[in-house]
Design a protein around this motif. Structure first.
Motif, mmCIF file in Angstrom:
data_model
loop_
_atom_site.group_PDB
_atom_site.id
_atom_site.type_symbol
_atom_site.label_atom_id
_atom_site.label_comp_id
_atom_site.label_asym_id
_atom_site.label_seq_id
_atom_site.Cartn_x
_atom_site.Cartn_y
_atom_site.Cartn_z
ATOM 1 N N THR A 151 16.502 -0.661 18.332
ATOM 2 C CA THR A 151 16.400 -1.658 17.276
ATOM 3 C C THR A 151 15.019 -1.595 16.634
ATOM 4 O O THR A 151 14.001 -1.583 17.327
ATOM 5 C CB THR A 151 16.629 -3.075 17.838
ATOM 6 O OG1 THR A 151 17.922 -3.128 18.458
ATOM 7 C CG2 THR A 151 16.577 -4.113 16.731
ATOM 8 N N HIS A 152 15.013 -1.567 15.300
ATOM 9 C CA HIS A 152 13.774 -1.537 14.534
ATOM 10 C C HIS A 152 13.681 -2.849 13.761
ATOM 11 O O HIS A 152 14.489 -3.107 12.872
ATOM 12 C CB HIS A 152 13.766 -0.351 13.567
ATOM 13 C CG HIS A 152 14.161 0.955 14.209
ATOM 14 N ND1 HIS A 152 13.266 1.757 14.886
ATOM 15 C CD2 HIS A 152 15.362 1.576 14.286
ATOM 16 C CE1 HIS A 152 13.898 2.829 15.341
ATOM 17 N NE2 HIS A 152 15.177 2.734 14.991
ATOM 18 N N THR A 153 12.729 -3.685 14.114
ATOM 19 C CA THR A 153 12.596 -4.997 13.493
ATOM 20 C C THR A 153 11.344 -5.036 12.633
ATOM 21 O O THR A 153 10.246 -4.726 13.109
ATOM 22 C CB THR A 153 12.529 -6.104 14.552
ATOM 23 O OG1 THR A 153 13.643 -5.980 15.443
ATOM 24 C CG2 THR A 153 12.567 -7.478 13.897
ATOM 25 N N ARG A 154 11.511 -5.410 11.382
ATOM 26 C CA ARG A 154 10.404 -5.453 10.425
ATOM 27 C C ARG A 154 9.894 -6.893 10.315
ATOM 28 O O ARG A 154 10.682 -7.830 10.121
ATOM 29 C CB ARG A 154 10.877 -4.947 9.069
ATOM 30 C CG ARG A 154 9.782 -4.795 8.019
ATOM 31 C CD ARG A 154 10.343 -4.238 6.724
ATOM 32 N NE ARG A 154 10.841 -2.884 6.880
ATOM 33 C CZ ARG A 154 10.104 -1.788 6.760
ATOM 34 N NH1 ARG A 154 8.812 -1.903 6.491
ATOM 35 N NH2 ARG A 154 10.645 -0.599 6.901
ATOM 36 N N TYR A 155 8.585 -7.036 10.416
ATOM 37 C CA TYR A 155 7.966 -8.364 10.363
ATOM 38 C C TYR A 155 6.903 -8.422 9.263
ATOM 39 O O TYR A 155 6.213 -7.433 9.000
ATOM 40 C CB TYR A 155 7.250 -8.699 11.680
ATOM 41 C CG TYR A 155 8.106 -8.749 12.907
ATOM 42 C CD1 TYR A 155 8.689 -9.950 13.328
ATOM 43 C CD2 TYR A 155 8.301 -7.614 13.683
ATOM 44 C CE1 TYR A 155 9.460 -9.998 14.490
ATOM 45 C CE2 TYR A 155 9.072 -7.648 14.834
ATOM 46 C CZ TYR A 155 9.648 -8.849 15.238
ATOM 47 O OH TYR A 155 10.406 -8.890 16.384
ATOM 48 N N GLU A 156 6.759 -9.599 8.678
ATOM 49 C CA GLU A 156 5.577 -9.928 7.912
ATOM 50 C C GLU A 156 4.711 -10.815 8.803
ATOM 51 O O GLU A 156 5.178 -11.320 9.832
ATOM 52 C CB GLU A 156 5.959 -10.620 6.605
ATOM 53 C CG GLU A 156 6.719 -9.678 5.668
ATOM 54 C CD GLU A 156 7.187 -10.328 4.392
ATOM 55 O OE1 GLU A 156 7.252 -11.578 4.362
ATOM 56 O OE2 GLU A 156 7.490 -9.601 3.430
ATOM 57 N N ARG A 157 3.451 -10.994 8.432
ATOM 58 C CA ARG A 157 2.525 -11.688 9.310
ATOM 59 C C ARG A 157 1.840 -12.851 8.589
ATOM 60 O O ARG A 157 1.615 -12.794 7.378
ATOM 61 C CB ARG A 157 1.449 -10.693 9.769
ATOM 62 C CG ARG A 157 1.121 -10.828 11.246
ATOM 63 C CD ARG A 157 0.001 -9.948 11.726
ATOM 64 N NE ARG A 157 0.001 -8.555 11.334
ATOM 65 C CZ ARG A 157 -0.869 -7.667 11.819
ATOM 66 N NH1 ARG A 157 -1.752 -8.038 12.716
ATOM 67 N NH2 ARG A 157 -0.846 -6.419 11.412
ATOM 68 N N THR A 158 1.489 -13.886 9.328
ATOM 69 C CA THR A 158 0.665 -14.963 8.791
ATOM 70 C C THR A 158 -0.572 -15.118 9.684
ATOM 71 O O THR A 158 -0.561 -14.747 10.864
ATOM 72 C CB THR A 158 1.410 -16.305 8.722
ATOM 73 O OG1 THR A 158 1.727 -16.745 10.055
ATOM 74 C CG2 THR A 158 2.689 -16.183 7.908
ATOM 75 N N PHE A 159 -1.630 -15.682 9.100
ATOM 76 C CA PHE A 159 -2.847 -16.005 9.847
ATOM 77 C C PHE A 159 -3.238 -17.417 9.470
ATOM 78 O O PHE A 159 -3.457 -17.726 8.298
ATOM 79 C CB PHE A 159 -3.979 -15.024 9.503
ATOM 80 C CG PHE A 159 -5.293 -15.349 10.173
ATOM 81 C CD1 PHE A 159 -5.557 -14.880 11.452
ATOM 82 C CD2 PHE A 159 -6.241 -16.135 9.527
ATOM 83 C CE1 PHE A 159 -6.768 -15.189 12.081
ATOM 84 C CE2 PHE A 159 -7.451 -16.451 10.147
ATOM 85 C CZ PHE A 159 -7.707 -15.975 11.425
ATOM 86 N N ALA A 160 -3.291 -18.284 10.450
ATOM 87 C CA ALA A 160 -3.596 -19.694 10.208
ATOM 88 C C ALA A 160 -2.680 -20.275 9.136
ATOM 89 O O ALA A 160 -3.090 -21.089 8.319
ATOM 90 C CB ALA A 160 -5.065 -19.870 9.820
ATOM 91 N N GLY A 161 -1.450 -19.808 9.137
ATOM 92 C CA GLY A 161 -0.454 -20.301 8.201
ATOM 93 C C GLY A 161 -0.471 -19.630 6.837
ATOM 94 O O GLY A 161 0.384 -19.929 5.998
ATOM 95 N N LEU A 162 -1.405 -18.704 6.612
ATOM 96 C CA LEU A 162 -1.509 -18.016 5.324
ATOM 97 C C LEU A 162 -0.813 -16.662 5.388
ATOM 98 O O LEU A 162 -0.961 -15.930 6.376
ATOM 99 C CB LEU A 162 -2.978 -17.807 4.942
ATOM 100 C CG LEU A 162 -3.843 -19.064 4.810
ATOM 101 C CD1 LEU A 162 -5.276 -18.673 4.468
ATOM 102 C CD2 LEU A 162 -3.277 -20.004 3.756
ATOM 103 N N PRO A 163 -0.078 -16.279 4.328
ATOM 104 C CA PRO A 163 0.558 -14.951 4.319
ATOM 105 C C PRO A 163 -0.505 -13.854 4.393
ATOM 106 O O PRO A 163 -1.555 -13.958 3.757
ATOM 107 C CB PRO A 163 1.283 -14.914 2.974
ATOM 108 C CG PRO A 163 1.401 -16.345 2.552
ATOM 109 C CD PRO A 163 0.207 -17.046 3.105
#
Length: 545
Positions: A94-106
């Motif tokens: 399975t290949h899962t793509r994620y976006e990331r946030t830092f302190a709630g910011l994109p």
């Protein structure tokens, strides 16, 4: 798709993205070369055909474990993962793509992909950036209105008309240059110089006001059709007549803009479910071509790659025809999940041929997967991806009126002399596109830097030298004079799709695309396979080593 104003980039941003894009960080390879024969290897690594409900279940499972995954990857306490997409191979990987946030910011440029075995063991990770996501403070020295004014000025410098911010700038972490920076992202609307809708994204340092990066959000993509003859259409009975609503393909609709420049079209209706005349004077004709092209593209992705719709969720998009007056372009917009087509010079050559429709729809697939930033080398790869799958769809359609070829836009006569818009065997024949990579590729308009990957695809599919295919003569050179043996178009397109959906990220450049396709070819055919060698030889043939 065809003509577009050149995306602005500062010199610093150009260099930064080129550096960041090379950072394709992976753990263990997912190749399974060894005892299994080539057919078994390909079957195990080929994306499985997921129903929308199965895909939704995998997404829910990934969402339930984002905190654990972040911890396993060693992300900081203020970082969180947001699930975007999931691909499952035949062997259960399975290949899962994620976006990331830092302190709630994109975090822009912080996307990553995890690769897990059937048993849930982490086999590797692909990251858009290796940098640790951290900034000294999330308090900005500048107010959002300062970033908004700078963004509007940037759009006006590109000769945009009616430039205005679509909404207040949002605070983000800009990580694409390898050094995370607190920034504002503003989106400027209005119209580009040629009348195309404008969605210019401007990234501004939230403390200094320096412009960090800009990219364009608009990607330029039974009836009697103008280009494909008599075709079957998916329609729906509504009231006493029919509309161009394809219930077999997620409810995809084709609407009429009546030569306006908005994004809200009107439904086409017909009493007897027989659409168009094959002549551009009949407004339904362009709709027939667009609707047919969307159906072919949907069917191609589902039958060849197991993807059910643009996002893999079984939901159709919208095709809008008759945009503007004498508008010689077509484009994709994420904001309306739609593709839009002009009618060309004199409103007589709508940009609705099979390959143009597939090109625009593929921009949606790219956005839903790797989301290649539409600027610099990643922008060239974004455009090339649409050309590659436009070509694949056209061959797959096996339409006698519009036969498969390695030419883009050969039916729409956008130049007025019968010549194609682009050539894949030798892209420079259009007078602007690059045949091969060089260090300045990131500073070239994305429609022209795409030539590098288009040329790669032709070489990987058919090989170098002179040949004739479906009545069209080609003669593809290599940058070093080497001879390349093609591995076949079917294999080349499967390798590109796997690379796009499994190993490419928003910042991928040409060097990283080479690595991504080599990994994909290894997964599908084995480390020592002729396919891996062919992929590598084709990249060498366009100067990417």
């Amino acid at each position: 798709m065809p003509r577009s104003t050149r995306t602005r980039r500062t010199a610093a941003a150009a260099g930064a993205v080129a550096a960041a894009a090379a950072l394709l960080a992976t753990g263990l390879t997912t190749g399974t070369a060894g005892a299994a024969d080539a057919a078994d290897t390909a079957a195990s690594a080929t994306p499985a055909k997921l129903s929308p409900s199965h895909r939704a279940e995998l997404l829910r499972e990934a969402n339930d474990t984002t905190a654990r995954t972040a911890s396993t990857l060693g992300l900081g306490a203020q970082e969180k993962l947001v699930v975007k997409d999931v691909i499952k191979d035949g062997d259960g990987t399975t290949h899962t793509r994620y976006e990331r946030t830092f302190a709630g910011l994109p975090v822009l440029g912080g996307d990553l992909i995890t690769h897990e075995s059937k048993g849930g063991k982490l086999k590797g990770v692909t990251k858009a950036t290796k940098a640790t996501i951290k900034v000294a403070s999330t308090r900005a020295r500048l107010v959002p209105s300062t970033a908004e004014r700078a963004a509007i000025k940037a759009a006006q410098a590109d000769d945009a008309k009616l430039a205005k911010a679509d909404k207040a700038p949002r605070k983000v972490i800009w990580a694409a240059d390898g050094k995370p920076t607190l920034a504002y992202e503003a989106v400027v609307g209005g119209l580009q110089a040629d009348g195309t809708p404008n969605e210019l994204h401007v990234i501004t340092d939230a403390n200094t006001g320096k412009e960090l990066f800009t990219f364009q959000g608009v990607k330029n993509g039974t009836g009697s059709s103008q280009y494909s003859g008599e075709v079957e259409l998916g329609t729906a009975k509504e009231g006493s007549g029919y509309t161009l609503t394809d219930s077999e393909r997620g409810g995809h609709k084709t609407l009429d803009l009546r030569n306006g420049q908005g994004s809200q079209g009107e439904a086409f209706t017909d009493d007897d479910d027989k659409w168009g005349t094959g002549k551009p004077e009949d407004a339904q004709t362009a709709a027939v071509d667009a609707h047919y092209g969307a159906a072919l593209t949907w069917d191609y992705y589902k039958s060849v790659h197991g993807r059910d719709g643009i996002k893999g969720d079984g939901q159709g998009a919208t095709s809008n025809v008759h945009y503007g007056q004498n508008y010689s372009n077509a484009f994709w917009q994420d904001s309306c999940f739609c593709m839009t087509y002009g009618d060309g010079e004199g409103n007589t050559h709508p940009l609705t041929s099979i390959d143009v429709a597939a090109h625009e729809m593929t921009h949606g697939v790219t956005s839903a997967t790797a989301n290649l930033t539409y600027s610099g080398e990643s922008g060239g790869l974004n455009e090339a991806t649409s050309d590659i799958f436009a070509t694949a769809v056209e061959f797959n359609a096996d339409n006698g009126e519009d036969v498969g070829d390695y030419l883009i836009g050969e039916e729409i006569d956008i130049r007025g002399d019968g010549s194609p818009l682009r050539y894949m065997d030798k892209p420079s024949k259009d007078g602007s596109s690059l045949d091969n990579w060089d260090e300045n590729a990131g500073d070239v308009d994305v429609h022209y830097s795409s030539g590098i990957a288009n040329h790669w695809f032709y070489l990987a599919s058919e090989g170098s030298g002179a040949k004739e295919i479906n009545g069209v003569a080609y003669d593809s050179p290599t940058v070093d004079g080497s001879k390349v043996e093609g591995i076949g178009r079917d294999k080349a397109e499967k390798i590109w799709f796997k690379a796009l959906t499994t190993y490419m990220t928003s910042n991928t450049d040409y060097a990283a695309a080479r690595e991504a396709t080599l990994k994909a070819a290894t997964d599908l055919y084995g480390a020592d396979s002729a396919e891996v060698k062919g992929v590598d030889a084709a990249w060498a043939g366009v100067g990417v080593k």
